[in-house]
Write an enzyme that holds these catalytic residues in place. Structure first.
Site, PDB file in Angstrom:
ATOM      1  N   ARG A 165      24.756  54.808  58.167  1.00  0.00           N
ATOM      2  CA  ARG A 165      24.689  53.880  59.289  1.00  0.00           C
ATOM      3  C   ARG A 165      24.733  54.611  60.627  1.00  0.00           C
ATOM      4  O   ARG A 165      23.734  54.723  61.301  1.00  0.00           O
ATOM      5  CB  ARG A 165      25.810  52.840  59.184  1.00  0.00           C
ATOM      6  CG  ARG A 165      25.735  51.982  57.906  1.00  0.00           C
ATOM      7  CD  ARG A 165      24.552  51.058  57.916  1.00  0.00           C
ATOM      8  NE  ARG A 165      24.452  50.218  56.727  1.00  0.00           N
ATOM      9  CZ  ARG A 165      25.051  49.048  56.564  1.00  0.00           C
ATOM     10  NH1 ARG A 165      25.816  48.564  57.508  1.00  0.00           N
ATOM     11  NH2 ARG A 165      24.883  48.356  55.441  1.00  0.00           N
ATOM     12  N   ARG A 195      21.876  42.553  61.861  1.00  0.00           N
ATOM     13  CA  ARG A 195      23.193  42.518  62.504  1.00  0.00           C
ATOM     14  C   ARG A 195      23.128  42.844  63.997  1.00  0.00           C
ATOM     15  O   ARG A 195      24.180  42.803  64.669  1.00  0.00           O
ATOM     16  CB  ARG A 195      24.167  43.485  61.796  1.00  0.00           C
ATOM     17  CG  ARG A 195      24.410  43.157  60.332  1.00  0.00           C
ATOM     18  CD  ARG A 195      25.632  43.875  59.772  1.00  0.00           C
ATOM     19  NE  ARG A 195      26.874  43.450  60.412  1.00  0.00           N
ATOM     20  CZ  ARG A 195      28.066  43.991  60.186  1.00  0.00           C
ATOM     21  NH1 ARG A 195      28.171  44.995  59.347  1.00  0.00           N
ATOM     22  NH2 ARG A 195      29.148  43.544  60.804  1.00  0.00           N
ATOM     23  N   CYS A 206      37.195  46.048  56.831  1.00  0.00           N
ATOM     24  CA  CYS A 206      35.955  45.551  57.455  1.00  0.00           C
ATOM     25  C   CYS A 206      36.206  44.294  58.283  1.00  0.00           C
ATOM     26  O   CYS A 206      35.526  44.063  59.277  1.00  0.00           O
ATOM     27  CB  CYS A 206      34.915  45.219  56.388  1.00  0.00           C
ATOM     28  SG  CYS A 206      34.391  46.620  55.409  1.00  0.00           S
ATOM     29  N   HIS A 222      29.792  53.238  54.728  1.00  0.00           N
ATOM     30  CA  HIS A 222      30.590  53.366  55.957  1.00  0.00           C
ATOM     31  C   HIS A 222      31.798  54.245  55.632  1.00  0.00           C
ATOM     32  O   HIS A 222      32.348  54.157  54.523  1.00  0.00           O
ATOM     33  CB  HIS A 222      31.149  51.998  56.394  1.00  0.00           C
ATOM     34  CG  HIS A 222      30.243  51.152  57.237  1.00  0.00           C
ATOM     35  ND1 HIS A 222      30.219  49.785  57.126  1.00  0.00           N
ATOM     36  CD2 HIS A 222      29.376  51.475  58.223  1.00  0.00           C
ATOM     37  CE1 HIS A 222      29.357  49.288  58.010  1.00  0.00           C
ATOM     38  NE2 HIS A 222      28.831  50.284  58.683  1.00  0.00           N
TER      39      HIS A 222
HETATM   40  N1  ARG Z   1      27.361  43.482  54.822  1.00  0.00           N
HETATM   41  C1  ARG Z   1      27.919  44.324  55.819  1.00  0.00           C
HETATM   42  C2  ARG Z   1      27.005  45.509  56.084  1.00  0.00           C
HETATM   43  O1  ARG Z   1      26.423  46.005  55.150  1.00  0.00           O
HETATM   44  C3  ARG Z   1      29.281  44.786  55.402  1.00  0.00           C
HETATM   45  C4  ARG Z   1      29.979  45.548  56.475  1.00  0.00           C
HETATM   46  C5  ARG Z   1      31.301  46.056  56.016  1.00  0.00           C
HETATM   47  N2  ARG Z   1      32.072  46.567  57.074  1.00  0.00           N
HETATM   48  C6  ARG Z   1      32.710  47.739  57.092  1.00  0.00           C
HETATM   49  N3  ARG Z   1      33.477  48.007  58.100  1.00  0.00           N
HETATM   50  N4  ARG Z   1      32.550  48.610  56.126  1.00  0.00           N
HETATM   51  O2  ARG Z   1      26.837  45.926  57.211  1.00  0.00           O
END
Ligand code: ARG
Length: 274
Positions: free
Chosen positions: A143, A97, A266, A172
C-alpha cells in the site's frame, strides 16, 4: 523465570468510525470476498465491544461520521497519522477508498488542528505507519509508497525505520506488527523481507514473535495502551505470551470485520498529543 515487567496503562485518545455503511462490496486484499455473507448487525456489535473496552480503560474516543459509499471507512486507522498534534492525512492506493482522505482532512481541520499535511505520495495512515516511542516504523510493499517514508520523516521530524512487507495477506504493517509500548513490539517475521527481519531483530531483541496461526487470525492487529492489549480472541499463543510479559490481553470476536481484512487496530486511529 524472571518476574514479568510491571506494565502501566497511559491514557489514550482514539478516533473511530461507526460501521454504518460497512460491507464487503469489492476486493482490494486477499481476505475480501464480496460473495461471502456478512452480518452487518454483528459487525456493529463487535465494533461497539472494542469501543466499550477503550472507554472502560478510561480512554477518550471521538467519532468521524461514516460516509455512504465508503464501506471501508470503519478502518479509521488508515485515515491519518497523528503525532504531537500534527496530522499527516492518508492518500489511498485504491480508488475505492480515495474519498476517505478528504473526510479525515475535513475532520481535523474542523477541530482546529493547524498542522495538517495532505501528502503527495500514497500512505495509508497507521495501517503502515506505527509510531513507537520517538521513532516511526513504516511499512511498504503493498500500500504505502516507500517514497512516502521521506514525507513522513520530514513532516514529523522523527527517525523513520522502513520495513518491507512481502506476503499479500499482510498488506499493511499493522497486520504483521503491533507496538506494545515505546520499546516493545510483537510481529510475524515471515511477513517481512529478509533485510527487514534483520532490522527488527536488531531494534527489538526481546520482541514477541507471533505464530503463523495467530498472525493469520489477525492477532497482531491489536491495540495496546501499555497494559491492556485488545486483540482477536483466536490468537491464543499471543494472548498467553502477552500475559507472561505482564500485559492484560482482552480477546474479542472480530469475525465480520475480518471479512474485509481488518480487525481491532484497523478500527482504531490514535491521536497523539504534544
Ligand atoms: N478493506 C480494507 C483495505 O483493504 C481493510 C483495511 C484494514 N486496515 C488496516 N489498518 N489494516 O484497505
Amino acid at each position: 523465570m524472571a518476574e514479568p515487567t510491571e506494565r502501566r496503562s497511559t491514557k489514550r485518545y482514539y478516533l473511530m468510525c461507526r460501521p454504518t455503511h460497512f460491507e464487503v462490496s469489492y476486493a482490494i486484499n486477499p481476505w475480501m470476498n464480496p460473495d461471502k455473507p456478512m452480518d452487518a448487525g454483528l459487525a456493529l456489535a463487535q465494533w461497539e465491544r472494542i469501543r466499550d473496552l477503550y472507554l472502560g480503560f478510561g480512554h477518550e474516543v471521538s467519532y468521524i461520521d461514516p460516509v455512504e459509499g465508503l464501506p471501508d471507512m470503519v478502518f479509521s486507522a488508515n485515515g491519518a497519522t497523528v503525532i504531537d498534534d500534527k496530522v499527516l492525512i492518508a492518500k489511498f492506493r485504491h480508488q475505492e477508498r480515495a474519498a476517505e482522505a478528504d473526510a479525515y482532512r475535513a475532520w481535523f481541520a474542523d477541530r482546529g488542528y493547524g498542522e495538517v499535511l495532505v501528502p503527495e505520495h500514497v500512505n495509508e495512515g497507521e495501517g503502515d505507519f506505527a509510531p513507537a516511542g520517538r521513532r516511526v516504523l513504516a511499512g511498504a510493499g503493498f500500500r504505502s509508497d516507500p517514497v512516502a517514508h521521506e514525507e513522513l520523516r520530514a513532516f514529523f521530524g522523527l527517525p523513520v525505520v522502513g520495513l518491507t512487507l512481502t506476503d499479500p495477506r499482510f498488506y499493511h504493517l499493522d497486520t504483521a506488527l503491533c507496538v506494545l509500548d515505546d520499546d516493545l513490539v510483537a510481529y510475524y517475521p515471515a511477513a517481512f523481507s529478509e533485510e527487514s527481519r534483520e532490522v527488527l531483530r536488531e531494534l527489538y531483541p526481546d520482541a514477541i514473535l507471533a505464530t503463523r496461526d495467530d498472525a493469520e487470525a489477525f492477532g497482531l492487529n491489536a491495540v495496546s495502551d501499555g497494559l491492556n492489549v485488545v486483540l482477536t480472541e483466536t490468537a491464543t499463543d499471543l494472548i498467553d505470551e502477552l500475559r507472561a510479559r505482564g500485559f492484560e490481553p482482552h480477546g474479542v470476536d472480530m469475525s465480520e470485520l475480518l471479512k474485509a481484512g481488518g480487525a481491532v487496530k484497523c478500527c482504531t486511529q490514535e491521536i497523539r498529543h504534544r
